[in-house]
Scaffold this active site. Structure first.
Site, PDB file in Angstrom:
ATOM      1  N   ASP A  74       0.845  -1.196   0.000  1.00 16.46           N
ATOM      2  CA  ASP A  74       0.000   0.000   0.000  1.00 16.46           C
ATOM      3  C   ASP A  74       0.878   1.244   0.000  1.00 16.46           C
ATOM      4  O   ASP A  74       1.994   1.245   0.512  1.00 16.46           O
ATOM      5  CB  ASP A  74      -0.958   0.000   1.184  1.00 16.46           C
ATOM      6  N   GLU A 133      -5.916   3.099   3.395  1.00 11.27           N
ATOM      7  CA  GLU A 133      -6.460   3.670   4.623  1.00 11.27           C
ATOM      8  C   GLU A 133      -7.926   4.070   4.482  1.00 11.27           C
ATOM      9  O   GLU A 133      -8.672   4.085   5.460  1.00 11.27           O
ATOM     10  CB  GLU A 133      -5.629   4.890   5.048  1.00 11.27           C
TER      11      GLU A 133
END
Length: 382
Positions: A74, A133
């Protein structure tokens, strides 16, 4: 030439200075691309996609491929004002890599760099994913059809840093590593009125109180106590002044569960309660549930057993079996579509994830790179 430990640390520090929020990782994307273009390109194919502009896919052509092994990292950051005092602290006010995604990206680059110089037997797919997120970038990529044809992994792996483990340690477990999460929004609509004449109104605050108390029984009476689940209703807003009965109240919260089946059961019980409160208080009670891509991170049994067996036997790896965590991770959605494993990389820090003072131990980077390279080579030998 493979990246040295010093070069990896410099890459991490540069990434740490340019954190960006979900789906806005343009500077991060450009930096990652520039680093990858500096690698040996003989076995590499780089792909950018208009469907997810800040994402980056890199395919490594295998010498005698039997499968395609995927590796995901990520790339987004959090809306946190950094308070580490580091000389390479965030240059973007109010944004910080407070979850260690700068570490994640650097490890992925180290592994990719090695296989750019040392052609793997199997094909490898590296997915630099935006929006972990928030806005669930993994789900977006999947639903956009970006994992198709030669870009489809047969199995998928990814890590998350862990400040509670020693620097460079690898943590994992059979079964669920991270819980799945669901946002809960409940709107109760009744009839406002004067506090002195409750018979002429329909009080949503009273109904909300009854609803909240009933929700507390879902985990204690509807879920197997051997398993784990959580419902937290963290926010309630209703009314405008003390002497007016509220005609609307809103409740917001979150559900956490260790399996998708458990989450769906909790969802169903919550729907039953909302419908019952609506009938009991003669008002409109509307439940909104939003899980997005934050499914439980359920590790594949066969692949995870191989992963753990390798890490336990590798002489230079400190392997630690870990307990499941109730935090969420959108890699869970991809593991529901492709078999694979998520694991921890220890970064030994007193501050916790999402903290403004998170300062991972950079000694973890090279150790993580080496452990993953060793595992992938062992996997490709099977």
């Amino acid at each position: 030439m493979t990246l040295t430990n010093e070069q990896l640390i410099q890459i991490r520090r540069h990434l740490h200075q340019i954190p960006e929020l979900a789906l806005h990782e343009t500077q991060t994307h450009e930096y990652l691309l520039s680093v990858i273009k500096g690698f040996n390109q003989q076995f590499l194919e780089i792909r950018e996609t208009p469907e997810l502009p800040t994402a980056l896919f890199v395919r490594v052509q295998g010498s005698n491929p039997q499968r395609t092994i995927g590796y995901r990292t990520d790339i987004d950051a959090l809306p946190v004002e950094e308070k580490t005092g580091l000389p390479f602290k965030s240059q973007h006010p109010g944004v910080m890599h407070a979850c260690g995604h700068d570490i994640h990206m650097t490890v992925a680059l180290g592994v990719l760099n090695y296989f750019a110089e040392n052609q793997p037997k199997d094909n490898l797919l590296f997915f630099f994913q935006p929006a972990e997120e928030s806005d669930y970038g993994g789900k977006r990529a999947y639903e956009a059809g970006l994992f198709s044809g030669k870009w489809r992994p047969d199995e998928f792996y990814g890590l998350h840093d862990n400040p509670d483990l020693p620097a460079g340690a690898i943590g994992c477990r059979m079964g669920t590593l991270f819980a799945g999460t669901t946002e809960v929004n409940i709107d109760l609509k009744g009839k406002g009125g004067h506090a002195a004449y409750p018979q002429d109104a329909n009080d949503t605050v009273v109904a909300a109180a009854a609803l909240i108390m009933q929700v507390q029984t879902v985990i204690s009476r509807s879920i197997d106590p051997i398993h784990s689940g959580v419902i937290t209703l963290g926010k309630i807003r209703g009314g405008s002044i003390r002497n007016v009965i509220a005609g609307h109240t809103r409740i917001e919260g979150t559900i956490r569960g260790l399996t998708q089946k458990m989450i769906e059961k909790i969802d169903g019980r919550l729907q039953d309660i909302c419908e019952g409160i609506g009938r009991s208080f003669n008002m409109d009670v509307r439940l909104g549930l939003n899980q997005g891509g934050y499914w439980p991170v359920e590790n594949n049994p066969q692949l995870t057993k191989f992963f753990i067996d390798y890490m336990q036997k590798a002489p230079d790896v400190n392997f630690i079996e870990t307990a499941p965590a109730m935090t969420g991770e959108d890699f869970g959605f991809l593991l529901a579509k492709f078999p694979g494993t998520m694991f921890w990389l220890g970064v030994d820090d007193d501050s916790q994830l999402h903290s403004a003072t998170l300062t991972p131990d950079e000694a973890a980077i090279k150790r993580g790179v080496d452990a993953i390279i060793g595992f992938m080579n062992a996997r490709m030998a099977k």
